[in-house]
Design an enzyme around this catalytic site. Structure first.
Site, short mmCIF file in Angstrom:
data_model
loop_
_atom_site.label_atom_id
_atom_site.label_comp_id
_atom_site.label_asym_id
_atom_site.label_seq_id
_atom_site.Cartn_x
_atom_site.Cartn_y
_atom_site.Cartn_z
N ASP A 17 0.88 -1.18 0.00
CA ASP A 17 0.00 0.00 0.00
C ASP A 17 0.91 1.23 0.00
O ASP A 17 2.12 1.11 0.20
CB ASP A 17 -0.88 -0.01 1.27
CG ASP A 17 -1.77 1.22 1.37
OD1 ASP A 17 -2.43 1.56 0.38
OD2 ASP A 17 -1.79 1.87 2.44
N SER A 18 0.30 2.40 -0.16
CA SER A 18 1.09 3.63 -0.09
C SER A 18 1.61 3.88 1.34
O SER A 18 2.57 4.61 1.52
CB SER A 18 0.23 4.83 -0.50
OG SER A 18 -0.84 4.98 0.41
N CYS A 81 -4.27 -1.58 -1.88
CA CYS A 81 -4.45 -0.14 -2.08
C CYS A 81 -5.39 0.03 -3.26
O CYS A 81 -5.09 -0.46 -4.37
CB CYS A 81 -3.10 0.48 -2.39
SG CYS A 81 -3.19 2.22 -2.87
N GLU A 166 -2.44 8.78 8.15
CA GLU A 166 -0.97 8.68 8.14
C GLU A 166 -0.35 9.47 9.29
O GLU A 166 0.77 9.20 9.69
CB GLU A 166 -0.40 9.16 6.79
CG GLU A 166 -0.71 8.22 5.63
CD GLU A 166 0.12 6.93 5.63
OE1 GLU A 166 1.32 6.96 5.94
OE2 GLU A 166 -0.47 5.87 5.31
N CYS A 198 -11.02 2.68 0.12
CA CYS A 198 -9.62 3.06 0.37
C CYS A 198 -9.24 2.30 1.62
O CYS A 198 -9.98 2.34 2.62
CB CYS A 198 -9.48 4.56 0.59
SG CYS A 198 -7.83 5.03 1.18
N HIS A 200 -7.18 2.77 3.84
CA HIS A 200 -6.94 3.56 5.05
C HIS A 200 -8.23 3.81 5.84
O HIS A 200 -8.18 4.08 7.03
CB HIS A 200 -6.37 4.95 4.68
CG HIS A 200 -4.91 4.97 4.35
ND1 HIS A 200 -4.40 4.44 3.20
CD2 HIS A 200 -3.86 5.49 5.03
CE1 HIS A 200 -3.09 4.63 3.17
NE2 HIS A 200 -2.73 5.26 4.27
N1 DGL Z 1 -4.79 2.98 0.91
C1 DGL Z 1 -4.77 3.68 -0.35
C2 DGL Z 1 -6.04 3.33 -1.12
O1 DGL Z 1 -6.65 2.31 -0.79
C3 DGL Z 1 -4.51 5.12 -0.07
C4 DGL Z 1 -4.06 5.92 -1.15
C5 DGL Z 1 -3.24 7.15 -0.87
O2 DGL Z 1 -2.07 7.02 -0.53
O3 DGL Z 1 -3.77 8.25 -1.13
O4 DGL Z 1 -6.44 3.97 -2.05
#
Ligand code: DGL
Length: 299
Positions: A17-18, A81, A166, A198, A200
């Site tokens: 993931d990011s 992600c 984050e 998402c 997150h």
């Molecule tokens: N967890 C990522 C997603 O599901 C987050 C993306 C981000 O870094 O903006 O889209």
């Protein structure tokens, strides 16, 4: 000579993931597949992905998948992600020989199963929502079982949510105010199910749930994605045996964490969000490569 299945079975699963969002999927994988070794890569040095051009995110996803395959010999990659899955899933599947599982289709399956009135909301990053990946996946998934008709999908981007997570800030007044503003079209649309598009966002579930109201079911793609991984491993004979103690399943697989950003930050915020198993974090470095050629080509 192809690698014997016996040997492949013992290899780890790669998850990326990011940043911290994919940890929600990692938790579901740990619970469902306690025998598997898991390697998690959080690309915190380059987060957030959501506002970036999809071509650049695709390039990141390619680089990360290559790293997991080459350095860790993973047997399967979970794109945990939505933004990366929306940007890159097809390309990754075409380019790499390991199976690649994303979070979009599993999330849609779970949301269609949950809705009673056929009105489903989805929220995600700007990249995910503008890609149109969710309306496409909903159209391909067919009808919602409860209504026997295709679902009505209302989509909204939630810029800013990822940044709160984050920072480890999941239920402050500020995130609540932002949620009230961003979710108001979904509240007005009377959706009975909200898909957290998402990875997150499950960390913001309390805030999102407060704003949406108790009657709206929040659906995360994490569990359904873990089921998709398990089904694939079982169907291909690639699942690792599960340890048992007194007839009870015990977690025998290992966990490894990698971050492209500040490792201590990843450890402390990650531990708060994910739990005590996140003890050590290794570095992954991309040098100066921000996949900027991919962006330059667009200009
Ligand atoms: N967890 C990522 C997603 O599901 C987050 C993306 C981000 O870094 O903006 O889209």
């Amino acid at each position: 000579m192809p690698t014997p299945r016996r040997e492949l079975r013992e290899r780890p699963i790669g998850v990326f993931d990011s940043g911290f969002g994919g940890l929600t999927v990692l938790r579901a994988l740990m619970d469902l597949l306690p025998g598997e070794d898991l390697v998690y890569l959080g690309d915190t040095g380059r987060y957030p992905y959501g506002p970036r051009p999809l071509d650049q995110v695709r390039c990141f996803a390619r680089q990360i998948t290559g790293h997991l395959v080459e350095e860790f010999g993973v047997k399967l990659v979970v794109v945990a992600c939505n933004t990366a899955a929306a940007a890159a899933l097809d390309e990754l599947r075409a380019r790499f020989s390991v199976p690649i599982i994303g979070v979009i289709e599993p999330g849609v399956t779970a949301a269609l199963r949950a809705t009673r009135n056929g009105s489903v909301g989805v929220i995600g990053t700007v990249g995910t929502i503008s890609s149109g990946a969710y309306p496409r996946a909903v159209a391909e998934a067919g009808v919602a079982p409860a209504t026997g008709a295709p679902a009505d999908l209302v989509a909204a981007a939630c810029p800013g949510f990822v940044e709160f997570v984050e920072r480890g800030e999941v239920d402050s007044d500020q995130v609540h105010v932002l949620a009230e503003r961003l979710l108001s079209p979904l509240v007005s649309a009377d959706v009975d199910t909200l898909l957290l598009g998402c990875t997150h966002y499950p960390y913001l579930a309390r805030t999102i749930g407060d704003v949406m109201g108790r009657d709206v079911v929040l659906v995360s793609s994490a569990d359904e994605t873990a089921f998709a991984v398990r089904d694939h491993l079982v169907a291909t004979g690639m699942a690792r045996a599960v340890g048992t103690g007194d007839g009870v399943k015990i977690r025998a697989g290992s966990l490894r964490f990698l971050s492209s950003g500040d490792r201590e930050w990843f450890r402390s915020v990650g531990q708060m969000l994910f739990g005590p198993e996140l003890t050590e974090v290794d570095a992954v470095e991309w040098g100066d490569d921000l996949c900027s050629d991919e962006v330059a080509e667009l200009l």
